[in-house]
Design an enzyme around this catalytic site. Structure first.
Site, PDB file in Angstrom:
ATOM      1  N   HIS A  82     -11.253  -2.729  -4.794  1.00 52.43           N
ATOM      2  CA  HIS A  82      -9.793  -2.780  -4.797  1.00 52.43           C
ATOM      3  C   HIS A  82      -9.337  -3.182  -6.191  1.00 52.43           C
ATOM      4  O   HIS A  82      -9.888  -4.116  -6.780  1.00 52.43           O
ATOM      5  CB  HIS A  82      -9.295  -3.813  -3.782  1.00 52.43           C
ATOM      6  CG  HIS A  82      -7.801  -3.888  -3.723  1.00 52.43           C
ATOM      7  ND1 HIS A  82      -7.058  -3.067  -2.906  1.00 52.43           N
ATOM      8  CD2 HIS A  82      -6.905  -4.648  -4.412  1.00 52.43           C
ATOM      9  CE1 HIS A  82      -5.769  -3.324  -3.075  1.00 52.43           C
ATOM     10  NE2 HIS A  82      -5.652  -4.283  -3.981  1.00 52.43           N
ATOM     11  N   ASP A 161       0.973  -7.340   6.794  1.00 49.55           N
ATOM     12  CA  ASP A 161       1.102  -7.221   5.337  1.00 49.55           C
ATOM     13  C   ASP A 161       2.143  -6.178   4.967  1.00 49.55           C
ATOM     14  O   ASP A 161       2.913  -6.361   4.026  1.00 49.55           O
ATOM     15  CB  ASP A 161      -0.243  -6.872   4.686  1.00 49.55           C
ATOM     16  CG  ASP A 161      -0.070  -6.687   3.183  1.00 49.55           C
ATOM     17  OD1 ASP A 161       0.353  -7.655   2.531  1.00 49.55           O
ATOM     18  OD2 ASP A 161      -0.298  -5.576   2.678  1.00 49.55           O
ATOM     19  N   ARG A 168       8.725  -9.248   0.629  1.00 51.63           N
ATOM     20  CA  ARG A 168       8.469  -9.934  -0.654  1.00 51.63           C
ATOM     21  C   ARG A 168       9.065  -9.156  -1.812  1.00 51.63           C
ATOM     22  O   ARG A 168       9.587  -9.723  -2.775  1.00 51.63           O
ATOM     23  CB  ARG A 168       6.965 -10.123  -0.858  1.00 51.63           C
ATOM     24  CG  ARG A 168       6.375 -11.206   0.021  1.00 51.63           C
ATOM     25  CD  ARG A 168       4.852 -11.138   0.032  1.00 51.63           C
ATOM     26  NE  ARG A 168       4.288 -11.264  -1.284  1.00 51.63           N
ATOM     27  CZ  ARG A 168       3.127 -10.711  -1.666  1.00 51.63           C
ATOM     28  NH1 ARG A 168       2.397 -10.021  -0.811  1.00 51.63           N
ATOM     29  NH2 ARG A 168       2.687 -10.861  -2.881  1.00 51.63           N
ATOM     30  N   SER A 183      -2.496 -10.929   0.978  1.00 50.50           N
ATOM     31  CA  SER A 183      -2.084  -9.537   1.173  1.00 50.50           C
ATOM     32  C   SER A 183      -3.279  -8.596   0.921  1.00 50.50           C
ATOM     33  O   SER A 183      -3.607  -7.738   1.752  1.00 50.50           O
ATOM     34  CB  SER A 183      -0.927  -9.237   0.202  1.00 50.50           C
ATOM     35  OG  SER A 183      -0.724  -7.863   0.042  1.00 50.50           O
ATOM     36  N   LYS A 187      -6.130  -6.708   4.027  1.00 47.59           N
ATOM     37  CA  LYS A 187      -6.408  -5.266   4.153  1.00 47.59           C
ATOM     38  C   LYS A 187      -7.892  -4.985   3.963  1.00 47.59           C
ATOM     39  O   LYS A 187      -8.477  -4.157   4.655  1.00 47.59           O
ATOM     40  CB  LYS A 187      -5.594  -4.489   3.106  1.00 47.59           C
ATOM     41  CG  LYS A 187      -4.102  -4.515   3.397  1.00 47.59           C
ATOM     42  CD  LYS A 187      -3.289  -3.771   2.361  1.00 47.59           C
ATOM     43  CE  LYS A 187      -3.194  -4.507   1.046  1.00 47.59           C
ATOM     44  NZ  LYS A 187      -1.884  -4.640   0.462  1.00 47.59           N
TER      45      LYS A 187
HETATM   46  N1  URA Z   1      -1.325  -5.632  -4.131  1.00 46.42           N
HETATM   47  C1  URA Z   1      -1.252  -5.910  -2.811  1.00 46.42           C
HETATM   48  O1  URA Z   1      -1.825  -5.217  -1.979  1.00 46.42           O
HETATM   49  N2  URA Z   1      -0.548  -6.996  -2.434  1.00 46.42           N
HETATM   50  C2  URA Z   1       0.083  -7.806  -3.312  1.00 46.42           C
HETATM   51  O2  URA Z   1       0.686  -8.775  -2.896  1.00 46.42           O
HETATM   52  C3  URA Z   1       0.015  -7.498  -4.671  1.00 46.42           C
HETATM   53  C4  URA Z   1      -0.719  -6.402  -5.061  1.00 46.42           C
END
Ligand code: URA
Length: 440
Positions: A82, A161, A168, A183, A187
């Site tokens: 990621h 999320d 947010r 967050s 995932k």
């Molecule tokens: N990427 C994400 O998936 N979440 C965040 O809060 C910031 C970057």
């Protein structure tokens, strides 16, 4: 339990229990807690922070708010990566085939671009015919048969999320380390892989502008993943200059194929080799030196490139454009931006470069915007390069000449040419594992 009391506890600097976090998050997902109360809690967290244990519990609650993907039907170790986001960041398209060619399974869900950063799914869809929505059965079968599938993230992963991130985004609470960590890791945990490599970007094009905060985010995410029984590491990589030269969907696919065929730009190739070796290391393929040699080998012998073509073909993509990127549809118009003086590029704001590319049509401002896959920018000069007056700095590509003026203004507004060559940041600043932080 009342949401009011949970907000007040965090406002006063308290530590929330798992039950309180679950009450707030699950109530927000099922609609019993309104946006205004969740906004207040997010702002209290932003201002007061969270302990590591509290962040880990929030992550777990968020991960369980949707499907927890069970990848056990796929044989062998599954690896994921990621990136916290960047411009010209096409590393997934390079390292996923490298890692799969070395025998580690890639069953990966990726995102779309939003704002100034690009997304892997959009880049893949620039290859005509490519499907990025597979059924679970197709996804599992493809990974078992050819070792790799990269698809779009299902709406059922970490549902909390999705809702919380949207909130947010409009309540000035994105830039908060515990909220970013929970967050991302919610995932990644829900997506089910055994080994997770995090690419935490740092610089003018990234969320994290300073090394200490990037290390802190990486450390927190590694500790959350490790506590959940996953093998996790993070590299802190530079985003003060885009990776490679190409920005925009089909332009980035073309450049990724160059790397996979051993003739890509040095910076992008080096970052990809470091990311791929760390993924292989986490998947138990040997020490870092052995893993780097394996990654290099599958580029040199062509198996990584063939693995990439196999993946696109399995997902319906036209691999003739991968073998010969000149077959990609071209933008109707091109315009060079030139240097107005001799000197060195001392600043080239990455967020502005990304926004210029969005203005040309390569990205979206809003989720529902459509994308021009051929639009984008090719950089001829990057941070630290010498330039002469009149020399091209970059070429802009778009389908409409009228898009050039705003994009040029955006690009040039972040560019400075000065008399002295600036210090060039390293490509990778640090590596963070459960054993600690190694700074380079
Ligand atoms: N990427 C994400 O998936 N979440 C965040 O809060 C910031 C970057």
């Amino acid at each position: 339990m009342r949401m009011y009391d949970i907000i007040a506890k965090k406002r006063d600097g308290g530590t929330l229990t798992r039950e309180e976090l679950a009450f707030a998050v699950n109530g927000y997902v099922d609609g019993s807690i309104p946006d205004y109360q969740m906004s207040a809690l997010l702002m209290a967290i932003y201002l007061r922070g969270m302990t590591d244990a509290e962040t880990a519990q929030l992550t777990d609650v968020m991960a369980h708010s949707g499907d927890m993907v069970d990848l056990s039907a796929i044989r062998g170790i599954k690896a994921d990566k990621h990136s916290t986001g960047g411009v010209g960041d096409k590393t997934t398209l390079v390292i996923a085939p490298i890692v799969a060619a070395c025998g580690v399974k890639i069953a990966k869900m990726s995102g779309r671009g939003l704002g100034h950063t690009g997304g892997t799914v959009d880049k893949m869809e620039s290859v005509p015919g490519t499907r990025t929505a597979l059924t679970q059965e197709e996804f599992f079968r493809q990974v078992n048969e050819i070792g790799i599938a990269v698809i779009g993230q299902s709406g059922q992963i970490a549902v909390a999320d999705k809702k919380m991130y949207a909130l947010r985004d409009v309540t000035a609470t994105v830039g908060c380390i515990p909220l970013i960590a929970s967050s991302i890791m919610s995932k990644k945990l829900a997506a089910g892989s055994d080994a997770i490599l995090l690419d935490v970007t740092m610089g003018s094009g990234a969320f994290m502008k300073h090394l200490d905060e990037a290390v802190e985010l990486a450390r927190l995410m590694v500790s959350i993943g490790t506590a959940h029984g996953r093998k996790v590491a993070a590299l802190i990589t530079d985003m003060d200059t885009p990776l490679g030269h190409n920005i925009g969907n089909s332009l980035e696919v073309a450049e990724s194929m160059e790397v996979l065929q051993g003739r890509g730009p040095a910076d992008l190739t080096e970052v990809c080799l470091q990311l791929a070796s760390n993924m292989l290391y986490l998947a138990g393929k040997g020490d870092l030196a052995v893993c780097r040699a394996m990654a290099r080998q599958v580029i040199d012998d062509g198996t990584a490139f063939e693995k990439c073509c196999q993946m696109f073909a399995a997902q319906g993509g036209d691999t003739t454009v991968l073998r010969d990127p000149s077959r990609f549809r071209k933008a109707a118009c091109a315009r060079d931006l030139v240097a107005d003086r001799d000197g060195y590029i001392v600043a080239n704001d990455v967020e502005r470069i990304g926004n210029a590319s969005v203005l040309l049509g390569a990205g979206r401002i809003k989720k529902e915007d459509s994308i021009d896959f051929a639009a984008g920018i090719i950089l001829h000069k990057k941070l630290g390069d010498a330039v002469r007056a009149g020399e091209p700095l970059c070429t802009l590509y778009a389908d409409d000449e009228a898009l050039f003026a705003p994009a040029a203004e955006m690009y040039l507004g972040g560019l400075k040419i000065g008399p002295e060559r600036p210090a060039i940041p390293p490509l990778v600043y640090a590596r963070v594992t459960c054993d600690g932080v190694e700074r380079f």
